[in-house]
Design a protein around this motif. Structure first.
Motif, PDB file in Angstrom:
ATOM      1  N   ALA A 201       0.814  -1.210   0.000  1.00  0.00           N
ATOM      2  CA  ALA A 201       0.000   0.000   0.000  1.00  0.00           C
ATOM      3  C   ALA A 201       0.849   1.263   0.000  1.00  0.00           C
ATOM      4  O   ALA A 201       0.361   2.342  -0.346  1.00  0.00           O
ATOM      5  N   GLY A 202       2.110   1.159   0.377  1.00  0.00           N
ATOM      6  CA  GLY A 202       2.983   2.317   0.410  1.00  0.00           C
ATOM      7  C   GLY A 202       2.928   3.053   1.739  1.00  0.00           C
ATOM      8  O   GLY A 202       2.129   2.731   2.624  1.00  0.00           O
ATOM      9  N   PHE A 203       3.786   4.042   1.865  1.00  0.00           N
ATOM     10  CA  PHE A 203       3.905   4.813   3.102  1.00  0.00           C
ATOM     11  C   PHE A 203       3.718   6.294   2.810  1.00  0.00           C
ATOM     12  O   PHE A 203       4.111   6.779   1.749  1.00  0.00           O
ATOM     13  N   SER A 204       3.127   7.008   3.739  1.00  0.00           N
ATOM     14  CA  SER A 204       3.053   8.464   3.637  1.00  0.00           C
ATOM     15  C   SER A 204       4.431   9.048   3.909  1.00  0.00           C
ATOM     16  O   SER A 204       5.326   8.370   4.422  1.00  0.00           O
ATOM     17  N   THR A 205       4.608  10.309   3.563  1.00  0.00           N
ATOM     18  CA  THR A 205       5.893  10.961   3.817  1.00  0.00           C
ATOM     19  C   THR A 205       6.258  10.909   5.294  1.00  0.00           C
ATOM     20  O   THR A 205       7.413  10.658   5.663  1.00  0.00           O
ATOM     21  N   GLU A 206       5.257  11.118   6.145  1.00  0.00           N
ATOM     22  CA  GLU A 206       5.508  11.130   7.588  1.00  0.00           C
ATOM     23  C   GLU A 206       5.885   9.755   8.113  1.00  0.00           C
ATOM     24  O   GLU A 206       6.677   9.632   9.052  1.00  0.00           O
ATOM     25  N   MET A 207       5.325   8.694   7.523  1.00  0.00           N
ATOM     26  CA  MET A 207       5.518   7.344   8.032  1.00  0.00           C
ATOM     27  C   MET A 207       6.576   6.551   7.264  1.00  0.00           C
ATOM     28  O   MET A 207       6.880   5.418   7.627  1.00  0.00           O
ATOM     29  N   ALA A 208       7.132   7.138   6.223  1.00  0.00           N
ATOM     30  CA  ALA A 208       8.085   6.409   5.383  1.00  0.00           C
ATOM     31  C   ALA A 208       9.312   5.991   6.181  1.00  0.00           C
ATOM     32  O   ALA A 208       9.882   6.801   6.922  1.00  0.00           O
ATOM     33  N   PRO A 209       9.744   4.732   6.062  1.00  0.00           N
ATOM     34  CA  PRO A 209      10.989   4.306   6.717  1.00  0.00           C
ATOM     35  C   PRO A 209      12.166   5.147   6.235  1.00  0.00           C
ATOM     36  O   PRO A 209      12.283   5.450   5.049  1.00  0.00           O
ATOM     37  N   ARG A 210      13.016   5.540   7.156  1.00  0.00           N
ATOM     38  CA  ARG A 210      14.173   6.371   6.831  1.00  0.00           C
ATOM     39  C   ARG A 210      15.433   5.513   6.797  1.00  0.00           C
ATOM     40  O   ARG A 210      15.585   4.589   7.591  1.00  0.00           O
ATOM     41  N   LEU A 211      16.321   5.853   5.872  1.00  0.00           N
ATOM     42  CA  LEU A 211      17.534   5.077   5.670  1.00  0.00           C
ATOM     43  C   LEU A 211      18.773   5.900   6.003  1.00  0.00           C
ATOM     44  O   LEU A 211      18.803   7.117   5.814  1.00  0.00           O
ATOM     45  N   GLU A 212      19.790   5.208   6.478  1.00  0.00           N
ATOM     46  CA  GLU A 212      21.104   5.794   6.695  1.00  0.00           C
ATOM     47  C   GLU A 212      22.059   5.185   5.678  1.00  0.00           C
ATOM     48  O   GLU A 212      22.206   3.960   5.610  1.00  0.00           O
ATOM     49  N   LEU A 213      22.680   6.019   4.883  1.00  0.00           N
ATOM     50  CA  LEU A 213      23.601   5.539   3.861  1.00  0.00           C
ATOM     51  C   LEU A 213      24.915   5.116   4.509  1.00  0.00           C
ATOM     52  O   LEU A 213      25.588   5.919   5.147  1.00  0.00           O
ATOM     53  N   LEU A 214      25.280   3.850   4.338  1.00  0.00           N
ATOM     54  CA  LEU A 214      26.503   3.315   4.922  1.00  0.00           C
ATOM     55  C   LEU A 214      27.679   3.362   3.959  1.00  0.00           C
ATOM     56  O   LEU A 214      28.813   3.598   4.363  1.00  0.00           O
TER      57      LEU A 214
END
Length: 232
Positions: A201-214
């Motif tokens: 279903a996808g994620f809203s901007t507020e709920m989107a998982p955030r990533l850390e670039l390694l």
């Protein structure tokens, strides 16, 4: 792959190749095979580091086979760590509708099925699958949290997640993904219905998982991106 002793489940790492416009296949959902030999070697390295590989039934239907470790050095690496030659191949299917004639069932690999009570009714343990794991939610879906907790109890420390988009979406929604390895390949698929790394279903901007670039690594025309999920 990194580990986290706080998790009561295996470490999970998604490994995918995608086009420059973010597609993991074309509009016909053709088997993935557009990555270079460098990408295939990278994928095999990630598979070799895993205790088990997990993937959805549609991914299996598309390719028909499992990703095996064949590089002699990687086989030696697994042996030196006390691991069997091949990681366990875990197919995830809510309905259990998988063609028993697929080449996958002829490969010399350990095979498990992760499914629901409905899906398990199509199979008997020991026939095509060494182990059938059943985890139901009240709605008849797979209970992912309980499933991964059980996989940890069965001795699996690292899971490589090879798609497809619906499986990854389900794991993300349950906060069960730790890392992403994404290879960006120099081609454009386009197509509204062409599959992407994450479906659902996808994620809203507020709920989107955030990533850390390694890390970022470029080899020839491909870019290898390594991310870690940021925990809220």
């Amino acid at each position: 792959m990194t580990t986290n002793s706080d998790f009561n489940r295996p470490q999970t790492t998604v490994v995918l190749a995608m086009s420059a416009d973010g597609k993991i296949s074309d509009v016909q959902s053709s088997p993935a095979g557009f990555g270079s030999p460098n990408d295939k070697a990278h994928l095999e390295q990630q598979v070799a580091e895993a205790d088990a590989i997990i993937f959805g039934a549609n991914t299996l239907r598309s390719g028909g086979t499992a990703m095996r470790v064949v590089n002699p050095e990687l086989l030696k690496q697994r042996e030196s760590l006390g691991k069997p030659p091949q990681p366990i191949q875990i197919v995830c299917s809510r309905g259990g509708n998988i063609d028993p004639e697929l080449k996958f069932f002829e490969q010399p690999i350990p095979r498990w099925l992760l499914t629901t009570s409905t899906g398990a009714s199509y199979w008997q343990e020991g026939s095509k699958f060494e182990k059938i794991l059943v985890f139901d939610t009240p709605e008849g879906e797979i209970d992912w949290v309980t499933a991964l907790e059980e996989l940890k109890k069965l001795g699996l420390q690292h899971l490589g997640v090879l798609g497809g988009g619906q499986l990854i979406a389900s794991l993300l929604e349950a906060n069960l993904i730790d890392e992403f390895w994404l290879t960006v390949c120099p081609l454009i698929f386009g197509g509204t219905t062409a599959p992407t790394p994450v479906a659902g279903a996808g994620f809203s901007t507020e709920m989107a998982p955030r990533l850390e670039l390694l890390s970022v690594k470029t080899i020839d025309q491909e870019v290898f991106l390594h991310y870690r999920l940021q925990r809220q």
